[in-house]
Structure formats: C-alpha cells, structure tokens
Write an enzyme that holds these catalytic residues in place. Structure first.
Site, PDB file in Angstrom:
ATOM      1  N   GLU B  50      21.063  30.933  72.582  1.00  0.00           N
ATOM      2  CA  GLU B  50      21.285  32.378  72.648  1.00  0.00           C
ATOM      3  C   GLU B  50      19.995  33.187  72.538  1.00  0.00           C
ATOM      4  O   GLU B  50      19.891  34.268  73.096  1.00  0.00           O
ATOM      5  CB  GLU B  50      22.261  32.823  71.554  1.00  0.00           C
ATOM      6  CG  GLU B  50      23.706  32.419  71.811  1.00  0.00           C
ATOM      7  CD  GLU B  50      24.049  31.050  71.267  1.00  0.00           C
ATOM      8  OE1 GLU B  50      23.120  30.305  70.862  1.00  0.00           O
ATOM      9  OE2 GLU B  50      25.243  30.705  71.239  1.00  0.00           O
ATOM     10  N   PHE B 112      36.689  31.535  61.056  1.00  0.00           N
ATOM     11  CA  PHE B 112      35.807  30.617  61.775  1.00  0.00           C
ATOM     12  C   PHE B 112      34.876  31.397  62.701  1.00  0.00           C
ATOM     13  O   PHE B 112      35.324  32.257  63.446  1.00  0.00           O
ATOM     14  CB  PHE B 112      36.640  29.615  62.584  1.00  0.00           C
ATOM     15  CG  PHE B 112      35.798  28.668  63.399  1.00  0.00           C
ATOM     16  CD1 PHE B 112      34.937  27.777  62.774  1.00  0.00           C
ATOM     17  CD2 PHE B 112      35.834  28.693  64.784  1.00  0.00           C
ATOM     18  CE1 PHE B 112      34.139  26.921  63.519  1.00  0.00           C
ATOM     19  CE2 PHE B 112      35.042  27.833  65.534  1.00  0.00           C
ATOM     20  CZ  PHE B 112      34.196  26.945  64.896  1.00  0.00           C
ATOM     21  N   GLN B 113      33.615  31.087  62.638  1.00  0.00           N
ATOM     22  CA  GLN B 113      32.568  31.746  63.430  1.00  0.00           C
ATOM     23  C   GLN B 113      32.550  33.262  63.240  1.00  0.00           C
ATOM     24  O   GLN B 113      32.336  34.016  64.177  1.00  0.00           O
ATOM     25  CB  GLN B 113      32.681  31.380  64.917  1.00  0.00           C
ATOM     26  CG  GLN B 113      32.366  29.903  65.151  1.00  0.00           C
ATOM     27  CD  GLN B 113      32.111  29.548  66.604  1.00  0.00           C
ATOM     28  OE1 GLN B 113      32.663  30.162  67.510  1.00  0.00           O
ATOM     29  NE2 GLN B 113      31.287  28.539  66.820  1.00  0.00           N
ATOM     30  N   LYS B 162      37.917  40.007  69.402  1.00  0.00           N
ATOM     31  CA  LYS B 162      38.633  39.331  70.480  1.00  0.00           C
ATOM     32  C   LYS B 162      39.912  40.071  70.875  1.00  0.00           C
ATOM     33  O   LYS B 162      40.246  40.166  72.054  1.00  0.00           O
ATOM     34  CB  LYS B 162      38.954  37.902  70.034  1.00  0.00           C
ATOM     35  CG  LYS B 162      39.453  37.041  71.157  1.00  0.00           C
ATOM     36  CD  LYS B 162      39.584  35.577  70.766  1.00  0.00           C
ATOM     37  CE  LYS B 162      40.184  34.827  71.967  1.00  0.00           C
ATOM     38  NZ  LYS B 162      40.222  33.388  71.765  1.00  0.00           N
ATOM     39  N   MET B 479      -3.855  29.740  66.712  1.00  0.00           N
ATOM     40  CA  MET B 479      -4.264  30.999  66.094  1.00  0.00           C
ATOM     41  C   MET B 479      -4.355  30.846  64.574  1.00  0.00           C
ATOM     42  O   MET B 479      -5.304  31.303  63.943  1.00  0.00           O
ATOM     43  CB  MET B 479      -3.289  32.121  66.466  1.00  0.00           C
ATOM     44  CG  MET B 479      -3.735  33.482  65.982  1.00  0.00           C
ATOM     45  SD  MET B 479      -5.361  33.953  66.605  1.00  0.00           S
ATOM     46  CE  MET B 479      -4.918  34.906  68.049  1.00  0.00           C
TER      47      MET B 479
END
Lengths: 160, 567
Positions: B50, B112-113, B162, B479
């Site tokens: 993502e 969930f999630q 949802k 760096m």
C-alpha cells in the site's frame, strides 16, 4: 505571557482532537481549555488559555486557523475582556469549622450545593485568581476534593 | 440521476474530478468498490504494497499537477499507507486517499482489520473524513477533492465504512463548493506588492529563493520573467528545482545543507532575499541567526503559517505564487522605471556571484575507472538532454541527482523533500510513467533505499510501465555513513549493508533487464543500453560506485550555511 484565545469551530466529532493534537504535535502549551455548543447548534466555542511569546501565539493562531473545521480565532486577551472559572470544592465541615466555612464562602460569594454531616460542597465562580484565593483560604480547614473548569472568557462590549 | 449504489457514486465522483488512474490494493472492506471499479473507465493499478500505491499516486500528482488518488483497504491496508501520506503532506501534494473501514455498527469494537485511520492520519493530512452517513458520501468526496487541490495543496483522506459504500445514495448534481471555514487567499494585497516592488527596485544584491510553491502553482514562467527582467540570481530548494531553468546563467542551483557554494554565499551576502513559495526549512537555513543576516526578506506564500515561522519576514505576501508574481511583474512594468537599467545595476553583484562559482563550482574528484556517482548523474543528464523525469530515493543518491542533473523544466524532479522517505522513488516513477507513457522516467536510487519498495518491480512489469532504476551502489547507507565519517569518528554503526541482493539477478527474477557496471569507461554505454532497453522493459542499473564518496558541499547540522565543507 498568557493569552486567552476564543475559537469558533464546527460542532462535529473529532474537531476537539484536531485542536489538541495541533498543540501536542507542535509543542504548544495548553493551560486550560473549555468547550461547549453555541447558540447555533452546528458550532462550538472553545476558550483556550496558552502561554508563549508573541511569535508563538501568532503561530498558534495561524495554525488553528489553518484547521478546516475552525471558523474563527480571536485572541481576546488583546483587548478588554471578562473571564470566569468555576470550582466545586468539598471541604471538611465539622462542628468546629462549619461556621467558618460558611463565612469564607459568603465573602467570596460562593454557594453551598451539597451538605453532609462531615462536609460541605461549595460552588465558587470568578477569575482564576479568585478561585485560587478561595482554595488557599479553605486549604487549612481541610479540602477533601476539588473539581475546576477551564477558563471561559468574553470580550467586553465597546463602551461607546 | 436518482438513487445509485454508494460504490458507483464514488466512481462517478472520481470521473467527475477527471481521475483516470488510481493506485490501490484490495481487501474485505473495499471489495464492493473494487467490484464496481472493474467495469468503470478508471484504470486501477494493483501495487504490491500500500505504501507503493500512495507514492505512485503522489508521483502522478507531482508530474501532472492533478489530484492523485489511492485506494486502500481498512486496518493494515490503511496503516501501510501512512508513511506515504505523510510524505505527500510534507511536500504539499494534492491527493485523495480512499480507505475502507469496517461497517459503521462495528466501528469502535476492535473489529477485524479495524483501525482509527482518521485519528492516525489527523496530523499528516490536510484534512480527513469518516463518512458515517450515506447521504454525506458524495458531498464529502467533492469537498475532499476541493480541499486537496486548492490553497496550499495536500493529501485528504476519506474513510469509507463498508455499509455506507454498499448503501443506496441519491446522486445530486455538482455545485460550486463554498466553505465558510475554508477560503484560501489567492490574490495578493496590493499594498504589500507595492512595498515589495519598491524594495526590489532599491536592492543592490538581490537573491530569489525559490521553493516548491512555484512548481505547485505553475508559476515558473512568471518567476523567470522577474529574474531575467531585473537580472536577479536565483537559487532553488530541493522542491523548487526546475522552477527556474538550471542551465540558465542566473541559476545558482540548490541552496542549503548540500547547496552550491555560490548559492549559500549569495544568500549570506544578499541585501534582499525574495522567498517565493519556500518555507525556510532547517535544511535550507542552517543556523537560523546566521541566515541571510544582511537581507530584508520578502516572503510570498499561500499559507500564512509559513510566514515568520522560522525566520522573521519584513514584507509578507500571503497569496498564490502565480498571482503574486504576476502582480509584481505588472507593478514593475507600470512603475515607469527603466527595468533594464535597474537590472544593469546588479551586474557587479552578478560578477561577484560568478566569481564564487569560478572559485568553487559543483565538482568532484575524478578516480579513473572507479565510478564517481556524480559522473553517472552528469551522463544521465547529457544522454537524456536534461529532459527526463527523475525520481529519487532518499540520501546521497537524492542529493547527487539534485546537484548534478540540470532541471530545466518544472515537474521533472520527483523527490521526497520534507519527510525524506526512503523507498519513494520506484513507486513514484511508476506513477509518473503512468501519467506520461512516452516520457523517460529514471529512479535515481541507492542500494539501501531501493530495497524498501523493490516489490513494485512487479507492478511495473504487470502494467508494462517501464522505468529505469539507476542504483548508485556503495554497499552502505551512504548518507548516514558520511555523517559517521565526519562527526562520529568513522564508527559505521549499522550502515554497512553486509548483504545486498544481486540486483541484476533480482531484476531478471521480476522480468526486468538488469545491467551491472563497475568501470567509468562503461558508464555511457550502459546508460545508452538502458535508454534503448527501457522502450520495452524496466531496467535496473547496478552502478558499483566509489564506496566512500561523500556529498559536498556540506553544511554540518547547526552551522551557518557559509561554513561549508567543500570537496
């Protein structure tokens, strides 16, 4: 330097956390905070007391303004204004001290709002300094519990 | 139009906003939306992580100026996007991030999630929303796009439960958006413009200090007009590169920690600093009290919070850079002053500036057959005619790209400036290539950074979106190693990449072309080969560079910008 900001914002979930998140995220300080709905139920008014030099307070004001849900920010301590806090204080009130508690409360124009055999709960309103004075006087008598609000403030109307 | 499903309404809104491509990764909470996307005209690009989706949308936004859109699922999908959202926020990139959320009755139940992504992203978005009612869906999306692209742009996140997406909503016609509480100032205050112009006419040693705001507001032409008319040398921040042609004699290149000697000296000696769409970041100013100590400062910025945040400004102008520069140019043109003569009074100043460049040009020490990274960038510049889209990772690779590629046009450098996000370059390159399929897109990478989002090689393969990944491989997190070399007694704590993959084999495993190069004499041929091969396939170039090469000039942290370590 202490500044009292009056912030008009949308009365929606999460808006308060945007304001407090801004203060914690940018390391600004909140001395006190108080918020409630305005005459228009879609808006809230938040009174916030903060400390900082002019540059910091300018940055705080601009950052608050940048929040999408904030409508108006006024530093009301720039002009004449009135401010109030309220404290509810439960103080020991036994036979020997009952009269004295009442006298003190009377001097500060407070009210007794709950009575029990061993204590009074009293309500005091005023500027922060007055609340502090009541607390200082009552402390030797025995304060059992204290709840204080943040400051609320309003600019004075023009005198002309 | 009547009632339509929430997911269809979302797609309608995206089409209405002109969105052609979105980047995302599916999951349970966004499955309805994906189902409808399948039949829509919008191209969906399936990434492999993502973070890549949001960076790719960000890359697309930076090269086009359009709002980039990413679609993530709830919970881990959304949290994986957070680094990339913060990246876009720090660089003021217009984006809308759509995240799935568990159904409204489950919110707050540790479903969930489920995560509170609105809470998590509050400090790293311009604004965000949880759409809790179906009737809010369409107005919220329209407002999100409006906020993302207006004022100081930024990412806006819309969290979509949802059940809201699956419900039926009334599709109402789009009306112009007016928000009582959000009205950015585009037009400059003319009194301030006049004050600024008078200072500009008076200045003997003026410097234009140009930031990303010039790119975001597409005001490079107005800026170039001002600089050329009045003969004012220009320095740019990392985000401002390309805002003024890098090959122009008036360009002093980048300023700040790894800026040119000339740019830093010019700012330090100037009597007027004209900051345009820049924010006086610590990497630019160095020790703040030693920054432009002799200069009056004019600051043009659309965001009032940027003004006098780090450096006290004498003449602030809150406005869109394009509007402000247009107003300044018109005022000057109408002032009755002979601008050519005014410009000519700066000749001596320009001569001083040029003398600094002659004394300390951007340079590196040649090392025979050992490849110097700066040489690779110079060759990239030469062989692409300075006209490729360059994305970068973060670290030495980013600074060498900024120092040695001549960005002559805006929106050609795509880099994570504010947040400094390693792993940005490859997904951003994919986003840029999606927007301009005919452009040559090159991700200048280090061997450390590239591994942070290397999985997106699969995305580039799947969508036939070929880019060149130019790894400047020194087997170090270079760096940080450079800082350790200079300030930590060469104690290379956790900066030695003891295990690095075989990038050629890795490229081949992903169906890309891999080429290794370890001799200076072969650099040019390798780049030419890559430019040919990239017509068909993504190319990974593994340049084995001088391992302990540093980025110079360098202003040590906390020092004045005139205290540069030079080559």
């Amino acid at each position: 330097m202490k500044h009292t900001l009056s912030v008009l914002l949308q009365n929606k979930p999460g808006v308060l956390s945007r304001v407090t998140g801004l203060f914690s995220g940018r390391g600004f300080n909140i001395e006190s905070l108080s918020v409630a709905v305005t005459l228009d139920p879609s808006l809230s008014c938040l009174t916030l007391v903060t400390k900082g030099n002019d540059a910091i307070v300018e940055q705080i004001t601009k950052q608050l303004h940048k929040l999408i849900d904030v409508i108006k920010v006024t530093d009301i301590s720039e002009g004449e204004y009135v401010e109030r806090e309220m404290a509810l204080i439960r103080v020991k009130a036994e036979n020997t001290t009952r009269a004295e508690v009442l006298r003190v409360i009377d001097i500060f124009r407070g009210k007794v709002i709950d009575v029990s055999p061993k204590s009074y709960a009293v309500e005091v309103t005023g500027p922060a300094s007055k609340i502090q004075a009541v607390i200082d006087i009552l402390r030797p008598i025995g304060i059992k519990e204290i709840v204080r609000t943040g400051t609320i403030a309003m600019a004075r109307a023009p005198k002309k | 139009m009547g009632k339509i499903k929430g997911s269809e309404a979302i797609i309608q809104c995206l089409l209405e906003e002109g969105v052609k491509t979105i980047f995302g990764f599916p999951g349970g909470a966004v499955i309805d939306l994906y189902d409808d996307l399948m039949d829509s005209k919008i191209k969906h690009v399936l990434v492999r992580h993502e973070q890549g989706a949001v960076h790719a949308a960000d890359g697309l936004a930076r090269v086009t100026g359009d709002v980039g859109v990413a679609l993530l699922t709830s919970g881990p999908g959304a949290t994986n996007g957070v680094t990339a959202i913060a990246t876009a926020y720090m660089d003021s990139i217009p984006m809308v991030i759509l995240t799935g959320q568990v159904p409204t009755p489950l919110i707050g139940n540790d479903a969930f999630q489920e995560v509170d992504i609105v809470g998590i992203t509050r400090p790293c978005t311009k604004h965000n929303y949880l759409v809790s009612k179906a009737e809010d869906l369409i107005p919220t999306l329209r407002e999100a796009f409006h906020i993302a692209r207006t004022g100081r742009p930024g990412p806006v996140l819309v969290d979509l439960p949802k059940d809201v997406v699956a419900s039926m909503v009334e599709f109402v016609e789009k009306k112009p958006i007016r928000m009582q509480n959000y009205q950015p100032t585009y037009e400059p205050h003319m009194g301030q413009v006049e004050k600024a112009c008078k200072e500009i006419l008076k200045a003997k040693k003026p410097v234009l200090y140009v930031g990303g705001g010039v790119i975001l507001s597409d005001s490079n032409e107005e800026l170039t007009t001002l600089a050329k008319k009045l003969n004012i040398p220009v320095t740019m921040t990392l985000m401002g590169l390309g805002g003024f042609p890098g090959s122009d004699p008036l360009s002093m290149g980048m300023l700040g920690m790894h800026g040119s000697y000339t740019a830093n000296m010019a700012v330090a000696k100037s009597d007027l600093l004209i900051a345009v769409g820049a924010r006086f970041d610590d990497r630019v100013t160095g020790r703040i009290d030693a920054f432009a100590p002799h200069a009056k400062i004019i600051h043009i910025d659309i965001d009032p919070t940027s003004i006098s945040k780090n450096v006290t400004v004498d003449i602030p102008i809150v406005a869109d850079c394009k509007h402000a520069l247009t107003a300044i140019n018109s005022w000057l043109a109408a002032s009755g002053e002979n601008l050519e003569e005014v410009g000519a009074t700066h000749n001596q100043w320009i001569e001083t500036v040029n003398e600094w460049t002659r004394k300390h040009p951007m340079a590196y020490v040649d090392a025979g057959e050992t490849i110097k990274p700066q040489f690779v960038i110079e060759k990239l510049d030469e062989l692409t005619g300075g006209d490729a889209i360059i994305t970068t990772e973060v670290g030495q690779n980013q600074m060498w790209a900024a120092q040695f590629y001549k960005f002559n046009k805006p929106r050609r450098l795509v880099t994570s400036g504010g947040l400094g996000t390693m792993g940005y370059g490859l997904p951003a390159a994919i986003g840029a290539k999606m927007a301009f399929p005919d452009a040559i897109v090159i991700d200048v990478a280090g061997d450390g950074s590239i591994q942070m989002n290397i999985q997106e090689l699969a995305t580039s393969k799947q969508y036939e979106c070929p880019v060149i990944i130019c790894i400047l491989n020194n087997n170090y997190l270079g760096m940080v190693r450079q800082w350790q070399e200079l300030f930590y007694n060469k104690r290379y704590a956790a900066t030695v990449m003891e295990v690095t993959p075989d990038f050629v084999a890795l490229a081949e495993a992903y169906g890309a072309v891999g080429i290794r190069c370890d001799k200076t004499s072969e650099v040019e041929a390798t780049i030419k080969q890559a430019l040919e091969a990239v017509k068909k396939s993504t190319v990974v170039l593994d340049f084995r560079i001088a391992r302990e090469e540093g980025v110079f000039p360098m202003v040590p942290a906390g020092k004045a910008t005139t205290e540069m370590l030079l080559v």
